[in-house]
Design a protein around this motif. Sequence first.
Motif, PDB file in Angstrom:
ATOM      1  N   UNK A  59       0.796  -1.198  -0.092  1.00 20.85           N
ATOM      2  CA  UNK A  59       0.085  -0.143   0.048  1.00 20.85           C
ATOM      3  C   UNK A  59       0.865   1.439  -0.047  1.00 20.85           C
ATOM      4  N   UNK A  60       2.074   1.267   0.933  1.00 17.12           N
ATOM      5  CA  UNK A  60       3.073   2.211   0.808  1.00 17.12           C
ATOM      6  C   UNK A  60       3.416   2.656  -0.800  1.00 17.12           C
ATOM      7  N   UNK A  61       3.707   1.547  -1.144  1.00 12.00           N
ATOM      8  CA  UNK A  61       4.523   1.758  -2.527  1.00 12.00           C
ATOM      9  C   UNK A  61       3.220   2.118  -3.542  1.00 12.00           C
ATOM     10  N   UNK A  62       2.297   1.680  -3.753  1.00 11.33           N
ATOM     11  CA  UNK A  62       0.925   2.276  -4.425  1.00 11.33           C
ATOM     12  C   UNK A  62       0.728   3.760  -4.218  1.00 11.33           C
ATOM     13  N   UNK A  63       0.561   4.080  -2.770  1.00 14.81           N
ATOM     14  CA  UNK A  63       0.626   5.296  -2.504  1.00 14.81           C
ATOM     15  C   UNK A  63       1.526   6.391  -2.921  1.00 14.81           C
ATOM     16  N   UNK A  64       2.566   5.953  -3.260  1.00 10.61           N
ATOM     17  CA  UNK A  64       3.739   7.028  -3.738  1.00 10.61           C
ATOM     18  C   UNK A  64       3.869   6.917  -5.269  1.00 10.61           C
ATOM     19  N   UNK A  65       3.100   6.152  -6.027  1.00 12.55           N
ATOM     20  CA  UNK A  65       2.817   6.336  -7.298  1.00 12.55           C
ATOM     21  C   UNK A  65       2.292   7.683  -7.728  1.00 12.55           C
ATOM     22  N   UNK A  66       2.679   8.471  -8.517  1.00 14.99           N
ATOM     23  CA  UNK A  66       2.510   9.842  -8.671  1.00 14.99           C
ATOM     24  C   UNK A  66       0.930  10.102  -9.264  1.00 14.99           C
ATOM     25  N   UNK A  67       0.459   9.021 -10.058  1.00 14.87           N
ATOM     26  CA  UNK A  67      -0.965   9.405 -10.677  1.00 14.87           C
ATOM     27  C   UNK A  67      -2.068   8.822  -9.610  1.00 14.87           C
ATOM     28  N   UNK A  68      -1.699   8.477  -8.388  1.00 13.68           N
ATOM     29  CA  UNK A  68      -2.928   7.931  -7.667  1.00 13.68           C
ATOM     30  C   UNK A  68      -3.036   9.057  -6.450  1.00 13.68           C
ATOM     31  N   UNK A  69      -4.301   9.383  -6.295  1.00 17.52           N
ATOM     32  CA  UNK A  69      -4.711   9.874  -5.010  1.00 17.52           C
ATOM     33  C   UNK A  69      -4.472   8.957  -3.938  1.00 17.52           C
ATOM     34  N   UNK A  70      -3.391   9.001  -3.106  1.00 19.56           N
ATOM     35  CA  UNK A  70      -2.952   8.454  -1.776  1.00 19.56           C
ATOM     36  C   UNK A  70      -4.289   8.024  -0.848  1.00 19.56           C
ATOM     37  N   UNK A  71      -5.290   8.993  -0.904  1.00 20.11           N
ATOM     38  CA  UNK A  71      -6.222   9.037   0.159  1.00 20.11           C
ATOM     39  C   UNK A  71      -7.303   7.871  -0.415  1.00 20.11           C
ATOM     40  N   UNK A  72      -7.235   7.549  -1.609  1.00 19.35           N
ATOM     41  CA  UNK A  72      -8.192   6.514  -2.261  1.00 19.35           C
ATOM     42  C   UNK A  72      -7.700   5.048  -2.174  1.00 19.35           C
ATOM     43  N   UNK A  73      -6.456   4.960  -1.769  1.00 19.32           N
ATOM     44  CA  UNK A  73      -5.786   3.638  -1.853  1.00 19.32           C
ATOM     45  C   UNK A  73      -6.348   2.754  -0.644  1.00 19.32           C
ATOM     46  N   UNK A  74      -6.977   1.548  -0.634  1.00 24.14           N
ATOM     47  CA  UNK A  74      -7.351   0.823   0.280  1.00 24.14           C
ATOM     48  C   UNK A  74      -6.859  -0.645  -0.173  1.00 24.14           C
ATOM     49  N   UNK A  75      -7.027  -1.566   0.767  1.00 29.44           N
ATOM     50  CA  UNK A  75      -6.685  -3.098   0.479  1.00 29.44           C
ATOM     51  C   UNK A  75      -7.247  -3.530  -1.002  1.00 29.44           C
ATOM     52  N   UNK A  76      -8.775  -2.889  -1.077  1.00 28.59           N
ATOM     53  CA  UNK A  76      -9.572  -3.648  -2.097  1.00 28.59           C
ATOM     54  C   UNK A  76      -9.954  -2.801  -3.146  1.00 28.59           C
TER      55      UNK A  76
END
Length: 136
Positions: A59-76
């Motif tokens: 999840x931390x790696x996904x949140x760091x991706x610049x095209x993703x809104x980190x607040x929307x990252x969840x397990x599913x």
Amino acid sequence: MGRTCHREIRKAMNQYASFILRHVRIGAVARDRWLFGVAARGMSGATGGDAAEVMNRVMELVKKYDRIDASKVTETADFQKDLGLDSLDRVELVMALEQEFSIDIPDETADKLACCSHVVQFLLSQSQNNSSSSSP
């Protein structure tokens, strides 16, 4: 860009990595042991049923991706539907996961990884396969 182009990019990246490894001045057996050690260290934390730690890393790696809104990252959260990644973004994310965990994710498997929980399931299954094949 189509899937063929993405596969060509991954193929080129893998060839580049192979080229570099071929020119490292160590023998094949030593190189393979070194690579296995790197993979084992990369997967440390993924063994022993420590799914929570692996999930946090993913999840931390996904949140760091610049095209993703980190607040929307969840397990599913679906990478495409919920996080808005296109196919090239997904290829880049898979490459980042491969680098982070020192593994190779086959194209067929990468296409099926739709959310963080799928990635964690794959990583844990790879860790279990590696530990069972390395036991006497």
